[in-house]
Scaffold this motif. Structure first.
Motif, short mmCIF file in Angstrom:
data_model
loop_
_atom_site.label_atom_id
_atom_site.label_comp_id
_atom_site.label_asym_id
_atom_site.label_seq_id
_atom_site.Cartn_x
_atom_site.Cartn_y
_atom_site.Cartn_z
N GLN A 191 0.86 -1.07 0.09
CA GLN A 191 -0.20 -0.02 -0.08
C GLN A 191 0.80 1.06 -0.05
O GLN A 191 1.73 1.61 0.86
N PRO A 192 0.82 2.18 -0.90
CA PRO A 192 1.62 3.52 -1.04
C PRO A 192 1.09 4.43 0.05
O PRO A 192 0.96 5.46 -0.48
N VAL A 193 1.32 4.20 1.39
CA VAL A 193 1.16 5.01 2.16
C VAL A 193 2.42 4.91 3.13
O VAL A 193 3.03 3.76 3.35
N GLN A 244 4.28 3.86 6.07
CA GLN A 244 4.14 2.73 7.42
C GLN A 244 5.39 2.58 7.94
O GLN A 244 5.26 1.97 8.83
N ARG A 288 9.07 2.21 -2.30
CA ARG A 288 9.08 3.57 -2.72
C ARG A 288 9.70 4.22 -1.25
O ARG A 288 9.01 4.11 -0.09
N LEU A 335 6.08 12.98 -1.44
CA LEU A 335 5.20 12.33 -0.24
C LEU A 335 3.81 12.42 -1.06
O LEU A 335 3.04 11.41 -0.60
N SER A 336 3.51 13.48 -1.88
CA SER A 336 2.17 13.47 -2.58
C SER A 336 2.08 12.10 -3.40
O SER A 336 0.71 11.64 -3.68
N GLN A 337 2.85 11.57 -4.18
CA GLN A 337 3.03 10.71 -4.95
C GLN A 337 2.88 9.19 -4.15
O GLN A 337 2.52 8.13 -4.81
N GLY A 338 3.05 9.22 -2.89
CA GLY A 338 3.06 7.95 -2.09
C GLY A 338 4.27 7.34 -1.91
O GLY A 338 4.75 6.78 -2.93
N VAL A 339 4.64 7.09 -0.74
CA VAL A 339 5.75 6.35 -0.24
C VAL A 339 5.58 5.44 0.90
O VAL A 339 4.55 5.74 1.64
N GLN A 340 6.29 4.31 0.84
CA GLN A 340 6.11 3.37 2.11
C GLN A 340 6.88 3.50 3.23
O GLN A 340 6.57 3.59 4.39
N HIS A 355 -1.15 5.44 9.11
CA HIS A 355 -0.95 4.08 8.70
C HIS A 355 0.36 3.51 9.05
O HIS A 355 0.92 2.66 8.74
#
Length: 548
Positions: free
Chosen positions: A67-69, A71, A99, A116-121, A143
């Protein structure tokens, strides 16, 4: 000692580690990884150089989902360490295409906001910049599952106590926390009591801080003789891969360029270089296109290449901890290593302090002589000849040998051939540091593997963006090495070695990439010079011409 598989890591991750040259876990990894995989909070007392980055990074990679949030969060005291840790996590987790984003002060915040807006883990950052993003709302902990404090004692010493407290208070209560620190002073203990849940404490004993697999020696030289001493040591030691540490960025650039000028496959690495240049230098070093990496202490943090056989302290480190950081770059993954330090007469006391704190005796050695260099060359040539005799493909040369045997004594023929190969007359007459040819069987095999790997890459004939591709009329059959090409371009065209891109040495020709804006200048310079006594003819290739 357990294997990585026995620690509970997945087959895919174990395979990635094997490909990176990791044979067995270090003591801190063996203790911490199973606990972190089990979800326990951990307080680990471990110095840099013991493999602590992988100790928390590997369980983190296993526990993070696709999941691209955000964590997982790693907090580090400096921008350099944040970048190194982020690179390490990305490298270990490449089988999952994780990511990972480093965020730190001094970098345009817009770039970090976009990432950050593109989504990193996984986010790796310095406390100040992480707190800034949290207050902006650009970084959220909705998350967040894991928090790691890397070098916690150093962060507190640098005055980040308030920022750390604020960040940990904003993190979810139901999270896993790991704290890695060289020492556990009262301030660190306070953090552990407030922000961990029933933590398990693991530590590495003092005698394990510097691995016994590293042979530690020093040479006493005058400051003005250091460069010649470095060259002579490199010639005698003939390292697989070596890192030379200098104190300042200016010195790193100067030593790197002077080594290139003497024919060494050397590059420089420090914090002033752009990320693209640093990535290119590290890629070439990992792939064996370079023999020597000249670096500041920044590179000591998180740089993990198992094949590094030698670390050379061109300058004495300013403190024992820096010494441990530096020499920890060799002797990794169960391999042997050599750490060499140059000291001037005034620096003897600093060396004694390092010995006392690290509880290690550093052996004094005499500077190798020209006779030692010549003996080393003969030894290498002897090994090469033995390897060549054992291989096929000598029929053409057997015919020539038969012709010579008809008119000359074969012992005399062999001696004359060796004399020509070793150029002994010149070596004995000129009292200068002469570059050894790095042609041991092991290095030749590595170069061949590198060449095969380059030829097997997808679309190998397309130059990198902004680069032009040149073809040189000389190749392996002419005894040309990448170091020869780098040295020629650096000396004749004045182009820094770090600007040079891919080099591929083929049988009869060689291909080299240079910045497109410098291509014509490099062409003119190369066409005025010689390599291995042969005139260079270089041409500019278009992609269509190369493909043809």
């Amino acid at each position: 000692m357990k294997t990585f598989a026995e620690l509970g890591l997945s087959d895919a991750l174990v395979s990635t580690l094997s490909g990176l040259g990791y044979d067995e876990p270090t003591p801190i990894q063996a203790q911490a990884i199973p606990l972190l995989l089990a979800g326990r909070d951990v307080i680990a007392q471990a110095q840099t150089g013991t493999g602590k980055t992988a100790a928390f990074a590997l369980p983190m990679i296993e526990r993070v989902t696709d999941q691209p949030v955000v964590q997982a969060l790693v907090l580090a005291p400096t921008r350099e360490l944040a970048v190194q840790v982020a690179e390490a996590i990305h490298r270990y987790g490449r089988h999952r295409a994780l990511r990972v984003l480093p965020i730190y002060g001094g970098q345009p915040i817009e770039r970090q906001l976009r990432g950050l807006s593109q989504g990193v883990q996984v986010v790796v950052g310095t406390p100040g910049r992480v707190l800034d993003h949290l207050r902006r709302g650009s970084l959220r902990f909705d998350h967040l599952r894991m928090v790691v404090l890397d070098e916690a004692d150093e962060m507190l010493d640098m005055g980040f106590a308030e920022e750390l407290e604020a960040i940990l208070q904003m993190a979810p209560t139901e999270r896993q926390t790991a704290l890695f620190s060289a020492t556990i002073p009262p301030a660190v203990q306070h953090l552990t009591l407030r922000y961990t849940r029933q933590p398990v404490r693991v530590s590495i004993a003092a005698e394990q801080l510097t691995t016994p697999r590293i042979r530690q020696i020093y040479y006493e030289v005058l400051a003005r003789d250091k460069l010649d001493a470095l060259c002579r040591v490199l010639d005698v030691e003939m390292p697989r891969l070596a890192i030379v540490f200098c104190r300042t960025r200016q010195e790193v650039d100067e030593i790197g360029e002077r080594l290139q000028g003497r024919g060494y496959a050397a590059e420089s690495l420090h914090g002033d270089l752009s990320q693209a240049v640093r990535d290119r230098v590290m890629r070439r070093f990992r792939e064996g296109q370079l023999d020597v990496l000249v670096a500041t202490d920044v590179a000591a943090r998180g740089l993990d290449i198992a094949e590094v056989s030698h670390v050379i302290n061109y300058d004495v480190p300013t403190d024992p901890e820096s010494y441990v950081h530096r020499i920890g770059r060799t002797g990794r993954a169960g391999r042997d290593g050599v750490a060499i330090t140059f000291i001037t007469p005034r620096e003897r006391r600093m060396l004694q302090i390092i010995e006392r704190v690290t509880r290690t005796r550093i052996e004094r050695c005499q500077m190798p002589t020209l006779a030692d260099v010549a003996a080393r060359r003969r030894s290498v040539l002897f090994q090469q000849l033995q390897a060549a005799i054992a291989q096929a493909g000598l029929a053409t040369y057997m015919k020539l040998a038969d012709e010579l045997a008809a008119t000359s004594d074969m012992r005399a023929v062999a001696a004359a051939a060796l004399k020509l190969l070793l150029n002994e007359d010149e070596t004995e007459q000129v009292d200068t540091i002469t570059r050894l040819e790095p042609t041991s069987p092991e290095r030749s095999q590595r170069a061949e593997r590198t060449s095969r790997a380059q030829r097997g890459k997808p679309d190998p004939e397309r130059a990198e963006r902004g680069m032009a591709r040149l073809q040189i009329n000389l190749g392996r059959n002419d005894q040309i090495r990448p170091a020869d090409i780098v040295g020629a371009i650096a000396n004749e065209a004045g182009l820094p070695g770090r600007s040079i891109g891919m080099i591929e040495v083929r049988a009869r020709t060689s291909i080299v990439e240079v910045p497109r804006r410098d291509a014509q200048h490099v062409l003119q310079a190369l066409n005025r010079t010689t390599l291995r006594g042969q005139r260079v003819r270089a041409i500019l290739l278009t992609e269509a011409a190369v493909a043809a």
